[in-house]
Design an enzyme around this catalytic site. Structure first.
Site, mmCIF file in Angstrom:
data_model
loop_
_atom_site.group_PDB
_atom_site.id
_atom_site.type_symbol
_atom_site.label_atom_id
_atom_site.label_comp_id
_atom_site.label_asym_id
_atom_site.label_seq_id
_atom_site.Cartn_x
_atom_site.Cartn_y
_atom_site.Cartn_z
ATOM 1 N N ARG A 129 0.771 -1.236 0.000
ATOM 2 C CA ARG A 129 0.000 0.000 0.000
ATOM 3 C C ARG A 129 0.803 1.287 0.000
ATOM 4 N NH1 ARG A 129 -4.026 -1.000 4.719
ATOM 5 N NH2 ARG A 129 -2.699 -2.804 5.248
ATOM 6 N N GLU B 87 4.910 -14.834 -3.148
ATOM 7 C CA GLU B 87 3.549 -15.268 -3.504
ATOM 8 C C GLU B 87 3.635 -16.440 -4.476
ATOM 9 O OE1 GLU B 87 2.326 -10.947 -4.705
ATOM 10 O OE2 GLU B 87 0.503 -12.001 -4.081
HETATM 11 N N1 ARG Z 1 -1.192 -14.113 -4.234
HETATM 12 C C1 ARG Z 1 -1.814 -13.990 -5.525
HETATM 13 C C2 ARG Z 1 -1.054 -14.830 -6.553
HETATM 14 O O1 ARG Z 1 -0.066 -15.425 -6.233
HETATM 15 C C3 ARG Z 1 -1.850 -12.549 -5.989
HETATM 16 C C4 ARG Z 1 -2.499 -11.558 -5.024
HETATM 17 C C5 ARG Z 1 -2.224 -10.111 -5.363
HETATM 18 N N2 ARG Z 1 -0.802 -9.830 -5.296
HETATM 19 C C6 ARG Z 1 -0.225 -8.676 -5.633
HETATM 20 N N3 ARG Z 1 1.081 -8.608 -5.552
HETATM 21 N N4 ARG Z 1 -0.907 -7.639 -6.031
HETATM 22 O O2 ARG Z 1 -1.400 -14.887 -7.709
#
Ligand code: ARG
Length: 327
Positions: free
Chosen positions: A24, A193
C-alpha cells in the site's frame, strides 16, 4: 453516479484501506480506467485485455484498476490470468488445482485446453441476467516468465513458469454505498507469492519434494529442513528469473520495509493503518522482516474497501450447470 475523479480517488482510498495488502505504500499511483460504459460481455473482455496490456507495460508493471458498471457484472476468473487445473481420473490435478472448478466450467462452455501445467484459462464473463460467455486472452496480453535458478542449472528443466501480472478480478469494490461487482485491479508480485505459495503449497504446484530431491536432500526426516531449503531455492529462482526477464517484482524484505514506511507516512497524515497480520507477514523467513515484530489490527466496516463475493458457479440460479448436490 461518481465523477471520473471521485471514482479514481475512491479506488485509491479503497486500496489504502485494504487490510490484507502489503503493497500500500504505492496507493497514490493507482491508475483507474473508467469502463462504466461497458454494455456487453465483449466490451468487458476487451477492456480486460486493454487493462492487461497497459498494466504489463513490457514488464515495467503499472498499478491499474478497471471499473465496470455496478449492475452485477461478474468476471468468474479469480484473476484475469489463471492457469487451468485438469482433474485426472485418479483424483490428481495437472496444472493449478486452485482453478480446477473454473477449468471444468470453461470446458463445459466449449473451451478445449491443451492439458498442460500452465494453460492460460479464457475469461468467463457474466452480464446481469445472462449466461456466462467465454473469451480467449490474446497471447500478447499475457506476459510470462520462465523460471530458472542463478546457480542450479537443472532448475530450468522443471519447466516452471508464471505470469508477470497478478490481476484480482473476483472481488467487489464498495464506494459510497455503491458496489462494483467487477473491478479488476493489479499490482506487481512479491516473489514469495509465487515461490512460497503458488509453487510450494501442497494444494497448489507442490514442488518442494521435487526440488529437494534434485538438491539431493534427505527427505526422510523433517529435521533435515529439506522443505525450508527447497523453499529458499524456489524463491531465489523466482526473484532471479523475474529480474533477468525485466519484469518488476519485489522481495519480501523490501515489501515489508516499504509497508513500515507506509505506516509511518500514514501516521504523519493523521491516519491509522488497518492491517491483517497474517496477510502482511510473509510466508517465509517471517521473523527476519519488520512486520513480524509489530502489532496490527483490522478495522471492520471501513469504506471504501474491497470485499470477497461468493464464487458465481456455486449459485444454481446463475450457473446453468451448478452441481445440484453442492450445498
Ligand atoms: N497471491 C496472488 C497470486 O499469487 C496474488 C495476489 C495479489 N498480489 C499482488 N502482488 N498484487 O497470484
Amino acid at each position: 453516479m461518481h465523477t471520473v475523479e471521485d471514482l479514481a480517488e475512491g479506488c485509491r482510498v479503497g486500496w489504502r484501506n485494504h487490510a490484507r495488502c502489503i503493497g500500500r505504500l504505492h496507493w497514490q499511483s493507482l491508475r483507474v480506467m473508467d469502463r462504466r460504459d461497458a454494455r456487453t460481455a465483449e466490451d468487458v473482455a476487451q477492456a480486460c485485455v486493454e487493462h492487461l496490456r497497459y498494466g504489463t507495460n513490457g514488464g515495467n508493471i503499472r498499478n491499474v484498476m478497471t471499473v465496470f458498471p455496478p449492475t452485477g457484472v461478474r468476471i468468474w476468473n479469480p484473476q484475469l490470468i489463471r492457469y487451468a487445473g485438469y482433474r485426472q481420473p485418479d483424483g490428481s490435478v495437472v496444472g493449478d488445482p486452485l482453478n480446477a472448478d473454473l477449468t471444468e466450467i470453461a470446458q463445459r462452455l466449449g473451451w478445449r485446453g491443451r492439458g498442460g501445467r500452465f494453460d492460460v484459462l479464457p475469461l468467463v464473463i457474466e452480464m446481469p441476467g445472462k449466461a456466462p460467455e467465454m473469451f480467449e486472452l490474446p497471447s500478447d496480453a499475457v506476459l510470462e516468465v520462465e523460471i530458472s535458478h542463478p546457480d542450479l542449472p537443472w532448475f530450468a528443466e522443471l519447466g516452471l513458469r508464471w505470469h508477470a501480472v497478478p490481476a484480482i478480478s473476483n472481488m467487489a469494490f464498495e464506494l459510497d454505498g455503491i458496489t462494483y461487482t467487477a473491478a479488476p485491479f493489479n499490482g506487481w508480485y512479491v516473489g514469495c507469492e509465487i515461490g512460497a505459495r503458488n509453487f510450494g503449497d501442497v494444494g497448489r504446484y507442490d514442488m518442494l519434494p521435487t526440488v529437494a530431491e534434485r538438491m539431493g536432500l534427505d527427505t526422510r526426516t523433517s529435521a533435515s529442513l529439506w522443505k525450508d531449503r527447497a523453499l529458499i531455492e524456489l524463491n531465489q529462482a523466482v526473484l532471479h528469473s523475474f529480474r533477468v526477464a525485466g519484469v518488476r517484482v519485489v522481495d519480501h524484505h523490501v515489501a515489508a520495509r516499504q509497508f513500515v514506511t507506509h505506516e509511518e507516512r500514514e501516521q504523519v497524515a493523521g491516519r491509522s493503518t488497518p492491517a491483517d497480520w497474517a496477510w502482511i507477514v510473509p510466508p517465509l523467513s517471517a521473523s527476519t522482516t519488520p512486520t513480524f515484530h509489530r502489532g496490527y489490527s483490522v478495522e471492520p466496516g471501513l469504506s471504501p474497501d474491497f470485499h470477497y463475493q461468493p464464487d458465481p458457479w456455486k449459485s444454481a440460479a446463475r450457473c446453468p450447470f451448478a452441481d445440484p448436490q453442492a450445498a
